[in-house]
Design an enzyme around this catalytic site. Structure first.
Site, short mmCIF file in Angstrom:
data_model
loop_
_atom_site.label_atom_id
_atom_site.label_comp_id
_atom_site.label_asym_id
_atom_site.label_seq_id
_atom_site.Cartn_x
_atom_site.Cartn_y
_atom_site.Cartn_z
CG ASP A 67 3.14 5.70 6.35
OD1 ASP A 67 3.84 5.81 7.38
OD2 ASP A 67 2.79 4.60 5.90
CG ASN A 136 -3.40 -4.61 1.73
OD1 ASN A 136 -2.25 -4.33 2.05
ND2 ASN A 136 -4.38 -3.72 1.71
#
Ligand code: PGA
Length: 247
Positions: A67, A136
């Protein structure tokens, strides 16, 4: 799935680096999928150390990173390109032409995503994908509830990810709000996945990801479906995983 428990961060880093270096030794032209973040830094340091001892050769290795922040150019101190250069690439004999990272300042986001998918396909896919996991459950920047079918795409970062990553910026307002990321589909198509994880704050999400249901609400849970996953974690991060429920 194989779970390897390390004593601490240093031990985790060495064990992860051993697996990465075995891949390079067995296939000097391998395609490595690489990750940024605090977790893999120790493994990269170990690889540099072995390179300096003449035990590793990166000259034919090809890399694709997971990314990149949208809006940051390669020279920006917080860009993932800069991270990879300063923690690994500039210390070893990587051929710059073999390095692939999404272009954070591409003019057309849609074309950039397509270009990146084409790069991965052109390399014949990823042999070994190194992954961290977010608090998360995100992998790369695939935040909760992003469809598993996605390939490279542009994501809006969640507040929790922005807050977690703001530690590296002068001010939270400087953290980009969107990023390019390989999709879950690109990641699970890797032949082998090495997830590295450290610290007790990751223990709950590790339990949810590997002992709970497979759901886009916990992106890393998809790894339960992959038949070549190695988890290397320190004891604190793996404290809630029962080996019996994850084999
Ligand atoms: P970290 O990030 O290695 O800095 O904990 C992991 C991630 O968010 O994927």
């Amino acid at each position: 799935m194989r779970i390897i428990t390390a004593k601490n961060y240093e031990d985790m880093s060495r064990k992860a680096a051993n697996i990465i270096s075995a891949q390079i030794i067995m296939n000097p032209k391998c395609v490595l999928g690489l990750a940024t973040g605090s977790t893999p830094m120790g493994a990269y340091k170990q690889l540099v150390d072995w390179y300096n001892k003449d035990d590793l050769d990166f000259s034919m290795v090809r890399t694709v990173n997971l990314d990149e922040y949208k809006g940051l150019d390669a020279n920006h101190e917080q860009s993932y390109r800069h991270f990879m250069d300063s923690h690994l690439f500039s210390h070893v004999n990587m051929n710059p032409d073999h390095v692939n990272i999404p272009n954070g300042i591409a003019a057309d986001s849609r074309l950039e995503c397509q270009r990146y998918d084409d790069v991965i396909a052109g390399l014949g896919g990823i042999d070994l994908q190194v992954l961290g996991i977010g608090l998360n459950g995100h992998i790369a920047f695939n935040e909760p509830d992003i469809a598993f079918e996605k390939k490279t795409h542009l994501v809006t970062l969640t507040q929790s990810t922005i807050a977690a990553n703001s530690r590296l910026f002068n001010d939270i307002s400087e953290v980009p709000t969107s990023a390019y990321t390989m999709g879950i589909k690109n990641i699970v198509q890797a032949k082998m996945i090495l997830l590295i994880v450290s610290g007790e704050e990751k223990a709950d999400i590790m339990y949810e990801a590997f002992c709970g249901p497979v759901t886009p609400a916990v992106p890393a849970s998809i790894l339960q479906m992959h038949n070549q996953v190695i988890i290397v974690g320190d004891a604190a991060a793996l404290a809630k995983l029962s080996i019996n429920t994850t084999i």
